[in-house]
Design a protein around this motif. Structure first.
Motif, mmCIF file in Angstrom:
data_model
loop_
_atom_site.group_PDB
_atom_site.id
_atom_site.type_symbol
_atom_site.label_atom_id
_atom_site.label_comp_id
_atom_site.label_asym_id
_atom_site.label_seq_id
_atom_site.Cartn_x
_atom_site.Cartn_y
_atom_site.Cartn_z
ATOM 1 N N ALA A 176 0.828 -1.205 0.000
ATOM 2 C CA ALA A 176 0.000 0.000 0.000
ATOM 3 C C ALA A 176 0.863 1.255 0.000
ATOM 4 C CB ALA A 176 -0.930 -0.013 1.214
ATOM 5 N N ARG A 177 2.002 1.192 0.703
ATOM 6 C CA ARG A 177 2.910 2.339 0.715
ATOM 7 C C ARG A 177 3.464 2.629 -0.680
ATOM 8 N NH1 ARG A 177 9.076 2.284 1.399
ATOM 9 N NH2 ARG A 177 8.827 0.835 3.131
ATOM 10 N N PHE A 178 3.848 1.583 -1.414
ATOM 11 C CA PHE A 178 4.391 1.800 -2.755
ATOM 12 C C PHE A 178 3.319 2.316 -3.711
ATOM 13 C CE2 PHE A 178 7.837 -1.391 -1.592
ATOM 14 C CZ PHE A 178 8.788 -0.392 -1.430
ATOM 15 N N VAL A 179 2.071 1.911 -3.504
ATOM 16 C CA VAL A 179 0.973 2.482 -4.289
ATOM 17 C C VAL A 179 0.920 3.990 -4.064
ATOM 18 C CG1 VAL A 179 -1.542 2.606 -4.482
ATOM 19 C CG2 VAL A 179 -0.402 0.381 -4.429
ATOM 20 N N SER A 180 1.098 4.406 -2.810
ATOM 21 C CA SER A 180 1.092 5.829 -2.476
ATOM 22 C C SER A 180 2.318 6.551 -3.007
ATOM 23 C CB SER A 180 1.014 5.996 -0.955
ATOM 24 O OG SER A 180 1.191 7.344 -0.566
ATOM 25 N N GLN A 181 3.484 5.949 -2.855
ATOM 26 C CA GLN A 181 4.730 6.619 -3.199
ATOM 27 C C GLN A 181 5.034 6.614 -4.691
ATOM 28 O OE1 GLN A 181 7.617 4.499 -0.791
ATOM 29 N NE2 GLN A 181 7.596 6.084 0.782
ATOM 30 N N LEU A 182 4.806 5.481 -5.337
ATOM 31 C CA LEU A 182 5.273 5.291 -6.711
ATOM 32 C C LEU A 182 4.174 5.332 -7.759
ATOM 33 C CD1 LEU A 182 7.820 2.377 -6.072
ATOM 34 C CD2 LEU A 182 8.262 4.843 -6.084
ATOM 35 N N GLY A 183 2.924 5.329 -7.331
ATOM 36 C CA GLY A 183 1.834 5.355 -8.297
ATOM 37 C C GLY A 183 1.630 4.040 -9.020
ATOM 38 N N VAL A 184 2.114 2.934 -8.447
ATOM 39 C CA VAL A 184 1.935 1.623 -9.060
ATOM 40 C C VAL A 184 0.609 1.010 -8.626
ATOM 41 C CG1 VAL A 184 4.413 1.193 -9.241
ATOM 42 C CG2 VAL A 184 3.195 0.507 -7.163
ATOM 43 N N ALA A 224 -4.794 6.741 -2.393
ATOM 44 C CA ALA A 224 -4.782 5.481 -3.136
ATOM 45 C C ALA A 224 -4.219 4.352 -2.278
ATOM 46 C CB ALA A 224 -3.955 5.638 -4.409
ATOM 47 N N GLY A 225 -3.156 4.629 -1.520
ATOM 48 C CA GLY A 225 -2.598 3.616 -0.638
ATOM 49 C C GLY A 225 -3.577 3.205 0.437
ATOM 50 N N MET A 226 -4.285 4.185 1.013
ATOM 51 C CA MET A 226 -5.259 3.867 2.050
ATOM 52 C C MET A 226 -6.445 3.106 1.478
ATOM 53 S SD MET A 226 -5.891 3.914 5.201
ATOM 54 C CE MET A 226 -4.364 4.804 5.521
ATOM 55 N N ASP A 227 -6.843 3.435 0.262
ATOM 56 C CA ASP A 227 -7.958 2.734 -0.373
ATOM 57 C C ASP A 227 -7.625 1.256 -0.561
ATOM 58 O OD1 ASP A 227 -10.549 2.732 -1.433
ATOM 59 O OD2 ASP A 227 -9.820 2.969 -3.486
ATOM 60 N N LEU A 228 -6.373 0.953 -0.897
ATOM 61 C CA LEU A 228 -5.959 -0.443 -1.028
ATOM 62 C C LEU A 228 -6.026 -1.143 0.328
ATOM 63 C CD1 LEU A 228 -4.794 -2.787 -2.683
ATOM 64 C CD2 LEU A 228 -2.510 -1.890 -2.157
ATOM 65 N N MET A 229 -5.616 -0.467 1.388
ATOM 66 C CA MET A 229 -5.681 -1.063 2.721
ATOM 67 C C MET A 229 -7.118 -1.386 3.113
ATOM 68 S SD MET A 229 -2.799 0.836 5.056
ATOM 69 C CE MET A 229 -3.414 -0.053 6.485
ATOM 70 N N VAL A 230 -8.036 -0.496 2.782
ATOM 71 C CA VAL A 230 -9.442 -0.730 3.112
ATOM 72 C C VAL A 230 -10.011 -1.850 2.252
ATOM 73 C CG1 VAL A 230 -11.754 0.288 3.060
ATOM 74 C CG2 VAL A 230 -9.832 1.609 3.966
ATOM 75 N N ALA A 231 -9.708 -1.830 0.948
ATOM 76 C CA ALA A 231 -10.266 -2.820 0.025
ATOM 77 C C ALA A 231 -9.815 -4.238 0.362
ATOM 78 C CB ALA A 231 -9.875 -2.469 -1.415
ATOM 79 N N THR A 232 -8.598 -4.391 0.859
ATOM 80 C CA THR A 232 -8.062 -5.721 1.149
ATOM 81 C C THR A 232 -8.324 -6.171 2.582
ATOM 82 O OG1 THR A 232 -5.911 -4.746 1.697
ATOM 83 C CG2 THR A 232 -6.239 -5.518 -0.571
ATOM 84 N N GLY A 233 -8.852 -5.293 3.424
ATOM 85 C CA GLY A 233 -9.127 -5.650 4.810
ATOM 86 C C GLY A 233 -8.001 -5.337 5.768
#
Length: 481
Positions: A176-184, A224-233
């Motif tokens: 989730a951090r890399f989603v936030s930092q790198l836009g992947v 975006a990183g937080m949204d991934l954390m919520v979506a995955t539980g």
């Protein structure tokens, strides 16, 4: 993300210290490779100030090579095969090839040294971090397609995601951090494993979870990183109050999606941060936490009124308590806990200003209550406007512009940031003939209220008000009996 190219285009930008240490280990008969984030960052057109290397040398052999060459070195990570050092202003870590895994109930890794670079790369978190640059030959080693995934913007694991996350559950938050930092984006199999294994994050210490969360929040797209954390539980275990914001909307949609609103507020707050010379230099973790958590009191306070209206009365005060409790559980420092909770508590204070207007005393209280958080509160309040109604948004923006203008005007006249009563504690005690104690505090608060209400008073006016107040106090009447 910058366009990728072959290694010849970026090796020229390597710090001289990289080639220098490579020659040292080569001369001593040891393999050494630049590895992980620093290699990834070369493809992204940036050089990391912290350099990570991996080697076949054990810690004793590493110390023997760098001793006398390093400006300073330390052995805090020796148990994990890591020797740290500083050279030419760079922080360097050199780690023996290794593999590590978590026992099911353990919070700490168990370490076993490996024997090859490829095996070492296999145990790393993601393919984009499982690349190495052999030294001093500058040969790129990329057995798992890290360049391909970096170019495609995907986050994959070198082995199976379930094996990677079982070895170190914190890697799920790192995704989730890399989603936030790198836009992947995470690959589907990574997202699936995160969802299946989210509960494993509970074995990780609160301090490590906090540090990873801070890195996520400091990224360029924390929403975006937080949204991934919520979506995955994951958020259910780390920030359950955020996950709980996904309230069911009523069939007539009389209230907005609180969760999506909170992500929008977070994104807008990031956009309002300033440069280094401004009042709120970004990335500001306190502002970003407050933006993310500002409405977490709503699930507990939601009420459906007769006629179908939905209310969230006192969600600001409830949310402030919830924010403080959660941040303490994550081992945030007291200053951060208090600042975020205070911003959550104050984020609704502005509403109503545009309709009713405020007296000067109300403006003074707003500034005084915000204290050193005022500039952050300005940005949080503005970020909280996510309505699609253009007229409403413009009306709120105009009202807050007016409030800020009034604050500036009063600040020039009265030094609002440091409002104090017109008499200090020593003067109060001398005037009333009393000793230190609770009565002095009450008198001080009375004068502060008068200062808020009427603005600066002369010394004589303050004394007159204080004497009048004192005559009504039971302690004054007792002293005359």
């Amino acid at each position: 993300m910058s366009r990728l190219s072959d290694t010849s285009s970026f090796t020229a930008s390597l710090p001289p210290v990289v080639l220098e240490v490579g020659e040292l280990f080569n001369a001593a008969g040891h393999d050494l490779s630049l590895v992980g984030g620093p290699v990834r960052d070369l493809f992204l057109g940036r050089v990391s100030p912290d350099l990570d290397f991996t080697t076949d040398a054990d810690p004793d052999q590493t110390v023997a090579v760098i001793k006398g060459w390093a400006d300073a070195y330390w052995e805090i990570g020796r148990a994990f095969g890591t020797i740290g050092l500083r050279r030419m202003g760079y922080q360097i870590e050199i780690t023996t090839y290794r593999a590590e895994a978590y026992d099911p109930g353990s919070r700490n890794p168990t370490v076993a040294f490996g024997t090859s670079l490829e095996d070492d790369l296999l145990r790393r978190d993601f393919t984009i971090n499982a690349m190495a640059l052999r030294l001093p030959s500058l040969e790129l080693v990329d057995p798992f397609g890290g360049v391909r995934d970096l170019h495609g913007g995907f986050l994959r694991t070198p082995g199976t995601p379930s094996s990677s996350f079982s070895d170190d559950p914190l890697r799920m938050m790192r995704a989730a951090r890399f989603v936030s930092q790198l836009g992947v984006s995470v690959a589907p199999e990574v997202s699936e494993a995160m969802t299946d294994m989210a509960g494993r994050i509970s074995i990780i210490s609160a301090e490590r979870v906090r540090d990873e969360l801070v890195k996520l929040l400091r990224g360029r797209a924390p929403d975006a990183g937080m949204d991934l954390m919520v979506a995955t539980g994951l958020a259910d275990h780390v920030l359950p109050e955020v996950a709980a914001l996904r309230l069911e909307t009523d069939e007539h949609h009389r209230h907005k999606d609180v969760y999506q609103h909170s992500l929008t507020v977070l994104r807008q707050a990031c956009e309002l941060e300033t440069g280094e010379d401004g009042p709120v230099p970004g990335p500001d973790v306190v502002l970003r936490l407050a933006a993310l958590l500002h409405d977490i009191g709503k699930p507990a306070t939601r009420k459906f009124e007769p006629g179908g209206a939905v209310t969230f009365r006192h969600h600001d005060t409830v949310g402030a308590k919830l924010a403080a409790k959660r941040l303490r559980a994550l081992r945030f420092d007291n200053d951060t806990v208090k600042a975020v909770a205070r911003l959550v508590e104050l984020h609704m204070r502005f509403y109503g200003y545009g309709e009713a207007g405020w007296s000067d005393s109300a403006v003074r209280r707003y500034v005084s209550d915000a204290g050193p958080l005022l500039e952050r509160l300005h940005r949080l309040t503005r970020s909280d406007v996510t309505t699609r109604n253009r007229r409403k948004a413009e009306r709120l923006a105009f009202a807050y512009d007016d409030l800020e203008a009034r604050i500036s005007a009063l600040a020039e006249q009265e030094e609002l940031a440091s409002i104090r009563p017109d008499l200090d504690g020593e003067q109060i005690m001398a005037l009333l003939g009393i000793s230190p104690g609770p009565v002095v505090g009450r008198a001080y608060r009375f004068l502060l209220e008068e200062r808020m209400e009427h603005g600066p008073l002369s010394h004589a006016e303050a004394e007159t008000m204080l004497r009048s107040w004192w005559r009504e106090q039971p302690e004054s009447k007792e002293s005359t009996q």
